[in-house]
Design an enzyme around this catalytic site. Structure first.
Site, PDB file in Angstrom:
ATOM      1  CB  SER A 124      -0.861  -0.026   1.272  1.00  0.00           C
ATOM      2  OG  SER A 124      -1.447   1.235   1.491  1.00  0.00           O
ATOM      3  CE1 TYR A 149      -3.954  -3.046   5.589  1.00  0.00           C
ATOM      4  CE2 TYR A 149      -3.574  -0.690   5.307  1.00  0.00           C
ATOM      5  CZ  TYR A 149      -3.788  -1.950   4.769  1.00  0.00           C
ATOM      6  OH  TYR A 149      -3.826  -2.106   3.397  1.00  0.00           O
ATOM      7  CE  LYS A 153      -1.438  -4.598   3.368  1.00  0.00           C
ATOM      8  NZ  LYS A 153      -1.632  -5.942   2.839  1.00  0.00           N
TER       9      LYS A 153
HETATM   10  P1  NAD Z   1     -10.699  -7.646   1.389  1.00  0.00           P
HETATM   11  O1  NAD Z   1     -10.872  -7.649   2.870  1.00  0.00           O
HETATM   12  O2  NAD Z   1     -11.893  -7.457   0.544  1.00  0.00           O
HETATM   13  O3  NAD Z   1      -9.942  -8.982   0.925  1.00  0.00           O
HETATM   14  C1  NAD Z   1      -9.068  -9.678   1.767  1.00  0.00           C
HETATM   15  C2  NAD Z   1      -9.522 -11.118   1.783  1.00  0.00           C
HETATM   16  O4  NAD Z   1      -8.628 -11.884   2.604  1.00  0.00           O
HETATM   17  C3  NAD Z   1     -10.919 -11.304   2.369  1.00  0.00           C
HETATM   18  O5  NAD Z   1     -11.696 -12.068   1.468  1.00  0.00           O
HETATM   19  C4  NAD Z   1     -10.693 -12.073   3.675  1.00  0.00           C
HETATM   20  O6  NAD Z   1     -11.754 -12.968   3.952  1.00  0.00           O
HETATM   21  C5  NAD Z   1      -9.392 -12.787   3.390  1.00  0.00           C
HETATM   22  N1  NAD Z   1      -8.556 -13.104   4.559  1.00  0.00           N
HETATM   23  C6  NAD Z   1      -8.159 -12.264   5.567  1.00  0.00           C
HETATM   24  N2  NAD Z   1      -7.358 -12.922   6.420  1.00  0.00           N
HETATM   25  C7  NAD Z   1      -7.245 -14.201   5.950  1.00  0.00           C
HETATM   26  C8  NAD Z   1      -6.541 -15.353   6.375  1.00  0.00           C
HETATM   27  N3  NAD Z   1      -5.789 -15.345   7.494  1.00  0.00           N
HETATM   28  N4  NAD Z   1      -6.639 -16.484   5.643  1.00  0.00           N
HETATM   29  C9  NAD Z   1      -7.397 -16.526   4.523  1.00  0.00           C
HETATM   30  N5  NAD Z   1      -8.081 -15.465   4.068  1.00  0.00           N
HETATM   31  C10 NAD Z   1      -7.998 -14.313   4.770  1.00  0.00           C
HETATM   32  O7  NAD Z   1      -9.586  -6.519   1.074  1.00  0.00           O
HETATM   33  P2  NAD Z   1      -9.155  -5.907  -0.320  1.00  0.00           P
HETATM   34  O8  NAD Z   1      -9.582  -4.491  -0.346  1.00  0.00           O
HETATM   35  O9  NAD Z   1      -9.520  -6.807  -1.429  1.00  0.00           O
HETATM   36  O10 NAD Z   1      -7.585  -5.897  -0.125  1.00  0.00           O
HETATM   37  C11 NAD Z   1      -6.780  -6.980  -0.540  1.00  0.00           C
HETATM   38  C12 NAD Z   1      -5.357  -6.723  -0.084  1.00  0.00           C
HETATM   39  O11 NAD Z   1      -4.897  -5.492  -0.612  1.00  0.00           O
HETATM   40  C13 NAD Z   1      -5.211  -6.627   1.429  1.00  0.00           C
HETATM   41  O12 NAD Z   1      -3.981  -7.219   1.809  1.00  0.00           O
HETATM   42  C14 NAD Z   1      -5.156  -5.138   1.658  1.00  0.00           C
HETATM   43  O13 NAD Z   1      -4.457  -4.799   2.820  1.00  0.00           O
HETATM   44  C15 NAD Z   1      -4.422  -4.662   0.424  1.00  0.00           C
HETATM   45  N6  NAD Z   1      -4.698  -3.264   0.097  1.00  0.00           N
HETATM   46  C16 NAD Z   1      -5.993  -2.868  -0.064  1.00  0.00           C
HETATM   47  C17 NAD Z   1      -6.255  -1.526  -0.352  1.00  0.00           C
HETATM   48  C18 NAD Z   1      -7.690  -1.049  -0.525  1.00  0.00           C
HETATM   49  O14 NAD Z   1      -7.902   0.143  -0.568  1.00  0.00           O
HETATM   50  N7  NAD Z   1      -8.667  -1.909  -0.647  1.00  0.00           N
HETATM   51  C19 NAD Z   1      -5.202  -0.615  -0.480  1.00  0.00           C
HETATM   52  C20 NAD Z   1      -3.892  -1.067  -0.326  1.00  0.00           C
HETATM   53  C21 NAD Z   1      -3.648  -2.410  -0.042  1.00  0.00           C
HETATM   54  C1  UD1 Z   2      -6.986   4.793   3.819  1.00  0.00           C
HETATM   55  C2  UD1 Z   2      -5.984   4.378   4.859  1.00  0.00           C
HETATM   56  C3  UD1 Z   2      -4.824   3.664   4.191  1.00  0.00           C
HETATM   57  C4  UD1 Z   2      -5.326   2.486   3.369  1.00  0.00           C
HETATM   58  C5  UD1 Z   2      -6.358   3.005   2.370  1.00  0.00           C
HETATM   59  C6  UD1 Z   2      -6.968   1.889   1.567  1.00  0.00           C
HETATM   60  C7  UD1 Z   2      -6.192   5.997   6.682  1.00  0.00           C
HETATM   61  C8  UD1 Z   2      -5.525   7.127   7.398  1.00  0.00           C
HETATM   62  N1  UD1 Z   2      -5.533   5.538   5.601  1.00  0.00           N
HETATM   63  O1  UD1 Z   2      -6.351   5.665   2.915  1.00  0.00           O
HETATM   64  O2  UD1 Z   2      -3.915   3.191   5.166  1.00  0.00           O
HETATM   65  O3  UD1 Z   2      -4.253   1.866   2.677  1.00  0.00           O
HETATM   66  O4  UD1 Z   2      -7.404   3.672   3.089  1.00  0.00           O
HETATM   67  O5  UD1 Z   2      -7.734   1.057   2.380  1.00  0.00           O
HETATM   68  O6  UD1 Z   2      -7.242   5.553   7.069  1.00  0.00           O
HETATM   69  N2  UD1 Z   2     -12.887  10.754   3.598  1.00  0.00           N
HETATM   70  C9  UD1 Z   2     -13.921  11.588   3.942  1.00  0.00           C
HETATM   71  N3  UD1 Z   2     -15.063  11.008   4.444  1.00  0.00           N
HETATM   72  C10 UD1 Z   2     -15.201   9.668   4.611  1.00  0.00           C
HETATM   73  C11 UD1 Z   2     -14.124   8.826   4.247  1.00  0.00           C
HETATM   74  C12 UD1 Z   2     -12.965   9.412   3.749  1.00  0.00           C
HETATM   75  O7  UD1 Z   2     -13.821  12.806   3.811  1.00  0.00           O
HETATM   76  O8  UD1 Z   2     -16.262   9.218   5.086  1.00  0.00           O
HETATM   77  C13 UD1 Z   2     -11.656  11.365   3.045  1.00  0.00           C
HETATM   78  C14 UD1 Z   2     -10.427  11.052   3.860  1.00  0.00           C
HETATM   79  O9  UD1 Z   2     -10.253  11.987   4.875  1.00  0.00           O
HETATM   80  C15 UD1 Z   2      -9.337  11.114   2.778  1.00  0.00           C
HETATM   81  C16 UD1 Z   2     -10.045  10.664   1.492  1.00  0.00           C
HETATM   82  O10 UD1 Z   2     -11.448  10.813   1.752  1.00  0.00           O
HETATM   83  O11 UD1 Z   2      -8.930  12.442   2.623  1.00  0.00           O
HETATM   84  C17 UD1 Z   2      -9.755   9.224   1.123  1.00  0.00           C
HETATM   85  O12 UD1 Z   2      -9.983   8.425   2.274  1.00  0.00           O
HETATM   86  P1  UD1 Z   2      -9.924   6.836   2.261  1.00  0.00           P
HETATM   87  O13 UD1 Z   2     -10.825   6.318   1.212  1.00  0.00           O
HETATM   88  O14 UD1 Z   2     -10.145   6.370   3.662  1.00  0.00           O
HETATM   89  O15 UD1 Z   2      -8.437   6.512   1.781  1.00  0.00           O
HETATM   90  P2  UD1 Z   2      -7.018   6.973   2.409  1.00  0.00           P
HETATM   91  O16 UD1 Z   2      -7.168   7.882   3.530  1.00  0.00           O
HETATM   92  O17 UD1 Z   2      -6.173   7.424   1.275  1.00  0.00           O
END
Ligand code: NAD
Ligand code: UD1
Length: 344
Positions: A124, A149, A153
């Protein structure tokens, strides 16, 4: 080629499985469904005409994971499984360190035992901490994370880099996602957060569909053109395509590679909010609230390295991201919940 996809039933994993299957890969999902639904498998099959393999296994359970490797004999792993809620990680640090870090260690041990040395990891932009320059290039130093969290990462990146440095058979790709949003254009799969959404897009989408009253915008006094924070949003289908390109690149790779996956373009919270209003064709309630602790004002990536080495660049703009997100939300107002069968 068979790919084992941990967390493949989740938001990003399910879209990546669709892309893998469409490009002729075999996908085997290992997911304990702690944050996802079994319905996803039907939906992936509806989209692609193929059903991925599935094991309802917690990756921390070495014995069960080992059996999956024994039976399936994958050639590479894409590792999405992990907990990802920032606020929850502050409340439950042990659960986060245990699930995310132990899970990764168990996975790499099983991979080594079964001679599988190609791994793509979901990292991330959060690992950059509070950066002192923009855009964020992969050579920017990793920073200080503001929550457990983020530290998971950060630490997993280090662990995987050390593993690859110690044994040249390993190929590790760390993908640093910026802000994934949107959904598959069929509206069959999308983001389905449990409880109150923490992230911007799912919150707006739930306001639009009538599940939440009003979007709170966290801070309008930042040093940005409209006072709200700027982020680099990427369509989840672009992100999924990036994984397959990273997988293709691994053939020529040695050791560890790091790529940002983002568009390189920032949008403010208000710009995203208005784009979503356009997508759903109505005005939505919004109010300004105080800043959210830990937010950085501006974050967007330098996408050049991924473009040069992987040939990756994003296709979809913010209008398409919001349109697809709305399409998913209106067809599945309660996500994969059984009370709300998909109208697609
Ligand atoms: P998500 O929660 O939808 O998907 C994660 C999946 O992993 C889920 O289906 C959950 O059931 C499964 N899981 C969790 N722990 C497990 C375990 N111990 N064994 C087996 N399955 C397990 O999340 P996502 O948004 O699809 O994110 C996927 C990955 O990308 C995560 O590692 C997350 O941290 C990373 N990531 C997500 C974002 C985002 O904004 N969504 C941003 C940066 C990084
Ligand atoms: C957040 C996480 C980051 C994670 C990423 C993806 C924090 C501080 N950071 O990033 O670690 O990798 O999500 O899961 O939580 N916002 C509003 N109202 C809302 C929600 C969000 O104004 O109800 C604003 C936030 O203040 C931010 C922007 O929207 O400025 C984006 O927020 P968000 O979607 O949570 O993503 P990040 O903060 O970039």
């Amino acid at each position: 080629m068979k790919i084992l996809v941990t967390g493949g039933a989740g938001y990003i994993g399910s879209h990546t499985c669709v892309r893998l299957l469409e490009e002729g890969y075999e996908a085997v999902i290992v997911d304990d469904l702690s944050n996802s639904s079994i319905v996803v498998l039907d939906r992936i099959e509806q989209i692609t005409g193929k059903r991925p393999g599935f094991y309802p296994v917690n990756i921390c359970c070495k014995k069960e994971l080992d059996e999956v490797f024994e039976v399936e004999k994958p050639e590479a792993v894409i590792h999405f499984a992990g907990f990802k809620a920032v606020g929850e990680s502050v409340q439950k640090p042990m659960e986060y360190y245990s699930n995310n870090i132990s899970g990764t260690l168990t996975l790499t041990e099983c991979m080594k035992k079964h001679g599988v040395f190609s791994l793509i990891f979901s990292s991330s932009a959060t690992v950059y901490g509070e950066p002192d320059r923009m855009p964020l290039g992969e050579d920017c130093p990793k920073g200080v994370c503001t929550n457990p969290y983020g530290w998971t990462k950060w630490m997993i990146e280090q662990i995987l880099t050390d593993i690859a440095a110690a044994d040249e058979r390993w190929k590790v790709t760390l993908l640093r996602y910026f802000n994934p949003i949107g959904a598959h254009e069929s509206g069959l799969i999308g983001e389905d957060p449990k409880g109150i959404p923490n992230n911007l897009l799912p919150y707006i989408a739930q306001v639009a569909v009538g599940r939440r009253e009003c979007l709170g915008v966290f801070g309008n006094d930042y040093d940005t053109p409209d006072g709200t924070c700027i982020r680099d949003y990427i369509h989840v289908c672009d992100l999924a395509r990036g994984h397959v390109m990273a997988l293709d690149h691994m053939k020529d790779q040695n050791g560890t590679e790091i790529f940002n996956l983002g568009s390189g373009r920032g949008y403010s919270v208000l710009e995203v909010f208005h784009a979503f209003e356009n997508a759903c064709g109505k005005k939505l309630p919004m109010e300004f609230r105080p800043r959210r602790a830990g937010d950085i004002p501006v974050s967007y990536c330098d996408p050049e390295k991924a473009r040069k080495i992987l040939g990756f660049s994003t296709e979809f703009d913010i209008e398409k991201m919001c349109a697809d997100s709305w399409n998913w939300q209106k067809k599945n107002p309660y996500g994969y919940g059984e009370n709300a069968p998909c109208e697609a």
